[in-house]
Design a protein around this motif. Structure first.
Motif, short mmCIF file in Angstrom:
data_model
loop_
_atom_site.label_atom_id
_atom_site.label_comp_id
_atom_site.label_asym_id
_atom_site.label_seq_id
_atom_site.Cartn_x
_atom_site.Cartn_y
_atom_site.Cartn_z
N ASP A 1 -4.81 16.63 -11.08
CA ASP A 1 -4.09 15.63 -11.87
C ASP A 1 -4.23 15.89 -13.36
OD1 ASP A 1 -3.23 14.35 -9.69
OD2 ASP A 1 -4.48 12.56 -9.89
N ASP B 1 -6.25 4.71 -8.54
CA ASP B 1 -5.34 4.65 -7.41
C ASP B 1 -4.99 3.16 -7.21
OD1 ASP B 1 -4.04 4.90 -5.03
OD2 ASP B 1 -5.53 6.16 -4.08
N ASP C 1 5.00 -1.55 -8.79
CA ASP C 1 3.97 -0.77 -9.47
C ASP C 1 3.17 -1.66 -10.42
OD1 ASP C 1 4.13 2.19 -8.80
OD2 ASP C 1 6.23 1.72 -9.13
N ARG D 1 2.25 6.89 -12.62
CA ARG D 1 3.12 7.53 -11.64
C ARG D 1 3.05 6.74 -10.35
NH1 ARG D 1 -0.91 12.24 -9.64
NH2 ARG D 1 0.37 12.18 -7.79
N SER D 2 4.14 6.78 -9.62
CA SER D 2 4.22 6.04 -8.38
C SER D 2 4.12 7.01 -7.21
CB SER D 2 5.54 5.29 -8.35
OG SER D 2 5.54 4.39 -7.28
N ASP D 3 4.08 6.47 -6.01
CA ASP D 3 4.09 7.29 -4.82
C ASP D 3 4.63 6.41 -3.70
OD1 ASP D 3 3.78 9.73 -3.71
OD2 ASP D 3 1.60 9.79 -3.85
N TRP E 1 4.71 11.49 2.12
CA TRP E 1 4.85 11.13 0.71
C TRP E 1 5.79 12.14 0.04
CZ3 TRP E 1 2.26 6.65 -0.26
CH2 TRP E 1 1.20 6.31 0.58
N TYR F 1 5.31 14.43 -1.96
CA TYR F 1 4.80 15.78 -2.24
C TYR F 1 5.33 16.81 -1.25
CZ TYR F 1 1.59 16.52 1.69
OH TYR F 1 1.08 16.77 2.93
N GLY G 1 0.10 5.76 -5.81
CA GLY G 1 0.28 6.06 -7.22
C GLY G 1 -0.94 5.75 -8.07
N TYR H 1 5.92 14.41 -10.36
CA TYR H 1 5.46 13.07 -9.99
C TYR H 1 6.65 12.15 -9.71
CZ TYR H 1 0.88 14.37 -11.86
OH TYR H 1 -0.30 14.97 -12.09
N VAL H 2 6.36 11.05 -9.04
CA VAL H 2 7.36 10.01 -8.84
C VAL H 2 7.23 9.04 -10.01
CG1 VAL H 2 8.13 8.17 -7.32
CG2 VAL H 2 7.16 10.26 -6.36
N SER I 1 12.24 3.14 -3.25
CA SER I 1 11.25 2.33 -3.98
C SER I 1 11.59 0.85 -3.94
CB SER I 1 11.14 2.82 -5.42
OG SER I 1 12.18 2.28 -6.19
#
Lengths: 308, 435
Positions: free
Chosen positions: B51, B105, B137, B153-155, B280, B282, B317, B354-355, B381
């Protein structure tokens, strides 16, 4: 009269002084032990009498034996104790048998013995977390080597879900642990074997003893101190197993491979329940001491029998 | 006299020298004083090593140039998020934490806030400013009405599917759980795939993240954060488990799915013989790598639901908070403002994939040019579902993990497992309230 008293005094004085010197010399070691053993355990004992968690905003509030009462009804703790016991006893027993076998082989002279000895200790020298990761993939149901071999041999029709069934997951974890630590036991035992004089075996053979008799009457009794040490070492180590299981199953499936150290870790570091976590530590510590004491007692008894 | 001259000159010279020394000393003193009073504040922040990499690509230098009085000391921790959580936790427990900023997180925020380790940021940011972020978020950073974390950043969890196979079979991407199973079975019968659907079934955090989505898709809930109501023994939960159970029983998912984390599932899906995967974001760039057998053959969509219920997307995220123990909250807030700004987020996204946590960036032309699937992610989202943002989340999650894992591996019947999970959760939350 005078000479005798002087001699007497002369004999007792050094003895007394020796004792003091002895204590003085061991003082640093004792202090160290107190610092790294007695203090943390004492502190855990003290902390276990308090409730200190997120509910109390991490402030310690005296609650007497509440934590211990809660533990009595905590099925997860007793389940993990049982799992730890099963894991420890099975893996240590098998490791001892296999380790002894390997040590006996390595004790013979053959070509390339030194190379084999070096290779034999490799698994023990590798980091456990890496080994855990490797075994996770080896036991994978789709990509795993184990299933691939069994399928090719025609022993099974579909891949076995090694880490997904409670019993099989336990078997897999024990297998990985044996693979890693058997070499540790075999190296310890090999050192013991090499200290046994070959004259003893020759004399015994001349008396007409078979190799099996020599093994039972010479090797085993003389190897007992090393076996004892290896057992105690491994027992204490296996009882605290953490990394291998964390990586391979994370305590799953359904908590089937959760050992005490995983539970204690979660309680302290993830739930921030310090009072209760301390109580868990204290009880686990007492259980371990009791188990080691019983094991040592039984072994010392059997040792007297074999040598006597 | 002749002899007197040199000493006299020497004296003059030495006086001059003395003066110079005094002036120099004063000068140095003044300069040191001035320098000392302007000494930049150093802020420390810990994050996982991967990260930290995009931050080091010029962003920190740029920030320090814009804020000459602040130095940002970025510490690269272990790769695993769990270990970074441990480091933060132990440093805060022991007091005297070296960290000014906390990179969190989503699921740590409530716990850290409840423990009193984070500063309330509510007064620092206006509601107009928070409105620019995805609402979930922001919600993830709230605890008991106060804001503790600003998302960087989101996920999101979502469904990956093999667009090529589904099109070739004349089918449409599924919208419900039942359709997903039906399509998987059709494709399997036709011999196009070995397995229909892979997901995360191992007993770990990923299991409950995946389950939160299925639960939402059946209209159920786990724990309501405001009332602490527990929904694990409701019929919707049992329907959600029945679906997961069915995928294994019907041969749609491999039996070993109950041991999978993200990587096991992704490798199987990327192998090209699987129709659906829950994962996810990624997995997208990995699946489109040049040597991937499924390059350009798959697409993403929001997780499927059931008739009348749209599916959920579990929110993950990272975001920044300020440690209570920090001596420099003002400067720390400057860091947060900079790194959550739109321009810096854009850079981070372009750099690291990243999201976004800011809504506008999903459709940002520069970003879409590089990641054409991001507008789709914006849709996903909208269904974002939070894991319960409560202080005892770690325990609540562990309870569900254990019993859910028992249920899908047939150690316990789903009915009994969820009854026990619900009871334990209620007991825990009840105890927490009494304190």
């Amino acid at each position: 009269m005078t000479t005798r008293s002087i001699r007497n005094r002369g004999a007792s004085m050094p003895e007394h002084r020796d004792k003091i010197t002895g204590w003085l010399l061991s003082l640093p070691a004792l202090l160290l032990l107190i610092l790294v053993f007695a203090y943390p355990i004492g502190r855990a004992l003290w902390l276990s009498l308090f409730t200190r968690n997120l509910g109390t905003k991490l402030e310690p509030i005296f609650s007497g034996l509440d934590n211990y009462v809660r533990m009595m009804g905590d099925g997860r703790f007793w389940q993990s104790c049982w799992t730890t016991t099963v894991f420890t006893s099975i893996s240590v027993c098998l490791e001892l048998l296999l380790g002894l076998g390997i040590a006996l082989v390595l004790n013979r002279s053959f070509r390339g013995r030194n190379l084999v000895r070096t290779i034999a200790i490799l698994p023990w020298a590798l980091p456990t977390a890496l080994i855990g990761l490797a075994w996770t993939w080896i036991f994978n149901d789709q990509f795993g080597v184990v299933n691939d071999i069994l399928l090719r041999l025609g022993l099974i029709k579909t891949g076995i879900n090694w880490l997904g069934e409670p019993t099989l997951a336990m078997v897999s974890v024990i297998f990985a642990d044996i693979w890693k630590t058997t070499s540790f036991i075999s190296i310890l035992l090999l050192a013991g074997l090499q200290s046994i004089s070959s004259d003893l075996y020759e004399a015994h053979a001349i008396d007409g003893a078979t190799p099996w008799q020599s093994f039972r009457q010479i090797t085993l009794p003389l190897l007992m101190p090393q076996i004892l040490i290896a057992l105690l070492f491994r027992f204490a180590q296996a009882f605290g197993i953490f990394d291998l299981i964390t990586v391979m199953t994370g305590g799953g499936p359904g908590g089937a491979t959760e050992v005490v150290s995983l539970y204690v870790y979660a309680t302290l570091m993830r739930y921030l329940d310090f009072g209760y976590g301390a109580a868990l530590v204290v009880v686990t510590f007492l259980l371990l001491i009791a188990a080691v004491a019983i094991a040592a007692f039984l072994l010392s008894k059997s040792r007297i029998q074999t040598s006597g | 006299m002749l002899y007197n001259q040199p000493p006299d000159r020497q004296q003059k010279f030495s006086l001059w020298r003395k003066g110079l020394v005094i002036v120099l000393c004063c000068g140095i003193g003044l300069w040191a004083w001035a320098a000392f009073s302007q000494q930049p504040v150093t802020l420390s922040l810990l994050m996982t090593t991967p990260d930290a990499q995009p931050w080091k690509q010029g962003l920190i230098a740029d920030f320090e140039q814009q804020h000459p009085h602040i130095r940002l000391n970025l510490l690269e921790g272990p790769n695993s998020a769990d270990l970074v959580e441990n480091l933060y936790t132990s440093s805060f427990i022991l007091g005297d934490s070296p960290y000014d900023l906390v990179n969190m997180d989503v699921v740590w925020t409530s716990k850290f806030a409840a423990a009193g380790w984070l500063r309330d940021l509510s007064s620092q940011i206006t509601s107009a400013e928070t409105a620019a972020f995805s609402p979930r978020d922001i919600d993830a950073g709230r605890y008991e009405g106060k804001l503790y974390r600003i998302p960087i950043r989101s996920d999101l969890g979502m469904l990956y599917y093999r667009e090529d196979l589904i099109k070739a079979a004349g089918l449409k991407p599924p919208t419900t759980f039942a359709e997903t199973i039906a399509i998987a079975q059709t494709l399997k019968k036709a011999g196009k795939i070995d397995w229909g659907y892979v997901w995360q079934g191992r007993q770990y955090e990923g299991l409950v993240a995946m389950f939160a989505e299925v639960l939402q898709g059946f209209g159920g809930f786990w724990v309501k954060p405001n009332t602490l109501e527990v929904g694990l023994d409701r019929p919707e939960t049992l329907k959600a488990i029945a679906f997961l159970h069915d995928t294994i029983k019907m041969g749609v998912s491999p039996p070993g799915v109950t041991t999978y984390q993200e990587e096991e599932a992704r490798r199987l899906f990327q192998g090209g013989r699987v129709a659906f995967m829950r994962s996810w974001p990624y997995a997208w760039p990995k699946g489109n790598e040049s040597d991937s057998p499924i390059k350009g053959k798959f697409a993403i969509k929001a997780m499927v639901g059931s008739p009348g219920n749209s599916g959920g997307a579990c929110l993950g995220g990272w975001g920044l908070g300020i440690a209570t123990s920090s001596q420099h909250p003002k400067e720390a807030w400057e860091v947060i403002k900079y790194f959550t700004s739109e321009a810096v987020q854009r850079k981070l996204i372009l750099e690291a994939g990243y999201v976004p946590s800011r809504k506008a960036l999903f459709t940002d032309p520069q970003i879409v040019a590089k990641y054409p699937h991001y507008p789709k992610l914006l849709e996903v989202s909208k269904n974002a579902v939070l894991r319960p943002p409560i202080a005892q989340y770690a325990q609540v999650s562990d309870i569900l993990q254990r019993y859910l894992s028992s249920a899908i591996t047939d150690r316990l019947s789903p009915d009994r497992a969820m009854q026990a999970a619900a009871n334990e959760t209620r007991q825990l939350l009840g105890r927490g309230v009494k304190g």
